[in-house]
Design a protein around this motif. Structure first.
Motif, PDB file in Angstrom:
ATOM      1  N   GLY A   1       0.815  -1.216   0.000  1.00  0.00           N
ATOM      2  CA  GLY A   1       0.000   0.000   0.000  1.00  0.00           C
ATOM      3  C   GLY A   1       0.837   1.250   0.000  1.00  0.00           C
ATOM      4  O   GLY A   1       0.498   2.253  -0.650  1.00  0.00           O
ATOM      5  N   GLY A   2       1.965   1.223   0.716  1.00  0.00           N
ATOM      6  CA  GLY A   2       2.847   2.382   0.763  1.00  0.00           C
ATOM      7  C   GLY A   2       3.447   2.714  -0.583  1.00  0.00           C
ATOM      8  O   GLY A   2       3.569   3.886  -0.952  1.00  0.00           O
ATOM      9  N   THR A   3       3.841   1.693  -1.334  1.00  0.00           N
ATOM     10  CA  THR A   3       4.405   1.957  -2.664  1.00  0.00           C
ATOM     11  C   THR A   3       3.372   2.605  -3.582  1.00  0.00           C
ATOM     12  O   THR A   3       3.694   3.518  -4.349  1.00  0.00           O
ATOM     13  N   THR A   4       2.136   2.143  -3.487  1.00  0.00           N
ATOM     14  CA  THR A   4       1.083   2.720  -4.327  1.00  0.00           C
ATOM     15  C   THR A   4       0.735   4.131  -3.873  1.00  0.00           C
ATOM     16  O   THR A   4       0.482   5.022  -4.699  1.00  0.00           O
ATOM     17  N   LEU A   5       0.730   4.353  -2.571  1.00  0.00           N
ATOM     18  CA  LEU A   5       0.462   5.687  -2.049  1.00  0.00           C
ATOM     19  C   LEU A   5       1.559   6.660  -2.469  1.00  0.00           C
ATOM     20  O   LEU A   5       1.297   7.832  -2.781  1.00  0.00           O
ATOM     21  N   SER A   6       2.788   6.188  -2.484  1.00  0.00           N
ATOM     22  CA  SER A   6       3.898   7.007  -2.948  1.00  0.00           C
ATOM     23  C   SER A   6       3.678   7.421  -4.401  1.00  0.00           C
ATOM     24  O   SER A   6       3.868   8.592  -4.774  1.00  0.00           O
ATOM     25  N   ALA A   7       3.273   6.458  -5.230  1.00  0.00           N
ATOM     26  CA  ALA A   7       2.991   6.770  -6.635  1.00  0.00           C
ATOM     27  C   ALA A   7       1.853   7.773  -6.754  1.00  0.00           C
ATOM     28  O   ALA A   7       1.878   8.664  -7.615  1.00  0.00           O
ATOM     29  N   PHE A   8       0.871   7.659  -5.881  1.00  0.00           N
ATOM     30  CA  PHE A   8      -0.276   8.578  -5.903  1.00  0.00           C
ATOM     31  C   PHE A   8       0.191  10.025  -5.775  1.00  0.00           C
ATOM     32  O   PHE A   8      -0.186  10.892  -6.580  1.00  0.00           O
ATOM     33  N   TRP A   9       1.024  10.316  -4.777  1.00  0.00           N
ATOM     34  CA  TRP A   9       1.444  11.699  -4.536  1.00  0.00           C
ATOM     35  C   TRP A   9       2.382  12.214  -5.626  1.00  0.00           C
ATOM     36  O   TRP A   9       2.259  13.361  -6.073  1.00  0.00           O
ATOM     37  N   ILE A  10       3.313  11.381  -6.061  1.00  0.00           N
ATOM     38  CA  ILE A  10       4.248  11.822  -7.099  1.00  0.00           C
ATOM     39  C   ILE A  10       3.515  12.091  -8.407  1.00  0.00           C
ATOM     40  O   ILE A  10       3.782  13.083  -9.104  1.00  0.00           O
TER      41      ILE A  10
END
Length: 471
Positions: free
Chosen positions: A137-146
């Motif tokens: 989930g963290g990797t996807t959330l990171s992609a969300f913000w970038i």
């Protein structure tokens, strides 16, 4: 050195940094979810081969995560060294979005990754599974913000300019700007395809080396089925993203399609050599009116050409060719993944024997095909935005620093040399791990079929269950 263009060198340096960096988050985003899938299959079935697959790929995930972190830090430094005008003008928007990515995603990934790697024997199975979920989930959330920030730079919304600086009027509009849903979907699917072919390619490499246990076949089929399912979705998402680009960034779309003049009934250019000086395509091979059909849903639909954006459109040839490379690799992915599904079809009793050597070699050759398509697509996105850094708000030239060209050339050379070594090292380590991950030291049959050793292996390590090798 005196004849070098500092602005051009700064652009090349940032392009080199982001090209290297994006390779690794692209893998970690989807590989985290593949690891969760392996873990859940193990928890449900208690088949050890799913945990073996997890333990193998979590090492590659950790290596990928480390390279993504260090290359991302290096890239962020350049905001201050080579592009100070960027933060001066839009820092009120870019700064918080980058901070949200670090606070809500990066810390979560870094902390829980330690549990995944080192704490399985120290925490409960449920907690270890939760840690895997949080990392994914963290990797996807990171992609969300970038991607929220990158999309805002492409199609800015929800702000106003006060004294030459951007100030937020609506964070909702900033984050969910017009191109964000399409860009996020397109990128997540690209990540999934990159990982699918990575998993399939490395598993096929192990298969060719006579490592044909249930773990290898589980990884191989996971990668192939994942690719076969995602590539049609990517084609649809890409088409919708293209229509969004037509509406909000028509200059980029015109460069992608090689359309020089605004006209009706525009042909789809399959091949050409764009000539920017003559403002035409040389040696053009095109299908009449097809571009108008898929862009406007009318054979006679009008499409804006580059003549409408004189002096404000991107360099045509790089965008034109990058787009075709991306589409070409995507079509190759479609053909290979669907052919592979037929090779390893669920109704076949023993897929380890039905896979052919030549087909396994094709999969190995396609191991990093996702990277090629990804970089090509990223170049379409980033070069296609030029000359703007933030569309309609800030040009790249206005954001550039006054660092002398020789200094940029020196650091660029060092970056390229280091990145070449790191990339070669990464690929070699991935295949090194594959070569040394064996379930048994005894070789399998010389003809590539399962010999007594493999049969013994399946009995000892992976007690046969109905459908286990085909899971």
């Amino acid at each position: 050195m005196d004849g070098l263009d500092a602005f051009l060198l700064a652009r090349i340096q940032f392009a080199a940094n982001i090209t290297f960096h994006i390779l690794f988050p692209t893998i970690s985003i989807s590989l985290g979810w593949v690891l969760l899938y392996f873990k859940l299959r193990f928890v449900k079935s208690q088949d050890q081969y799913w945990m073996d697959a997890y333990q193998f790929w979590v090492k590659i995930f950790a290596l990928t995560f480390a390279l993504g972190v260090v290359s991302g830090i290096t890239m962020s430094f350049q905001f201050g060294t080579n592009w100070p005008g960027y933060m001066q003008k839009v820092g009120n928007i870019a700064g918080p979005l980058l901070a949200y990515e670090v606070l809500t995603a990066f810390f979560l990934e870094a902390t829980m990754l330690g549990v995944m790697l080192f704490a399985r024997e120290r925490v409960s199975e449920t907690m270890h599974t939760v840690a895997t979920l949080l990392v994914a989930g963290g990797t996807t959330l990171s992609a969300f913000w970038i991607l929220a920030l990158n999309s805002w730079m492409q199609t800015p919304a929800g702000f106003e300019m006060i004294n030459g600086q951007a100030h937020v009027t609506s964070w909702f509009e900033v984050i969910f700007n017009p191109s964000f849903p399409y860009r996020l979907t397109h990128m997540l699917l690209a990540s999934g395809l990159t990982v699918a072919f990575l998993v399939a390619g490395v598993s096929a490499y192990r298969w060719l080396r006579k490592d044909r246990g249930a773990e290898v076949m589980a990884g191989l089929k996971t990668g192939i089925y994942m690719a076969a399912m995602l590539i049609p979705l990517q084609i649809v998402a890409g088409d919708l993203h293209g229509l969004n680009t037509l509406e909000h960034q028509p200059a980029k779309l015109a460069a992608m399609e090689g359309i020089w003049k605004t006209e009706k009934g525009v042909p789809a250019v399959l091949f050409a050599l764009p000539d920017e000086k003559a403002k035409e395509n040389r040696y053009e091979i095109a299908i009449p009116k097809l571009a108008s059909l898929y862009l406007t849903h009318s054979m006679d639909g009008e499409v804006k050409g580059l003549d409408q954006f004189e002096g404000k459109h991107p360099p045509v040839a790089p965008v034109f060719w990058a787009f075709r490379i991306m589409v070409g690799v995507g079509m190759l992915m479609l053909a290979v993944s669907w052919a592979s599904v037929l090779q390893l079809a669920p109704w076949k009793r023993d897929p380890a024997r039905t896979l052919t050597v030549w087909h396994a070699r094709v999969l190995v050759a396609m191991t990093f095909a996702g990277w090629i398509a990804l970089i090509a697509g990223w170049y379409v996105t980033e070069i296609g935005r030029q000359p703007w850094l933030v569309t309609g708000v800030l040009t790249a030239a206005d954001a550039a620093s006054k660092v002398p060209a020789p200094r940029i050339a020196l650091t660029l050379t060092l970056y390229l040399a280091l990145y070449a070594v790191l990339l070669a090292s990464y690929v070699s380590v991935v295949f090194y791990l594959a070569r040394h991950k064996k379930h048994a030291d005894k070789p399998f049959g010389d003809d590539g079929t399962a010999g007594e050793t493999e049969k013994e292996l399946n009995v000892v390590n992976y007690p046969e269950k109905e459908g286990a090798p085909n899971a």
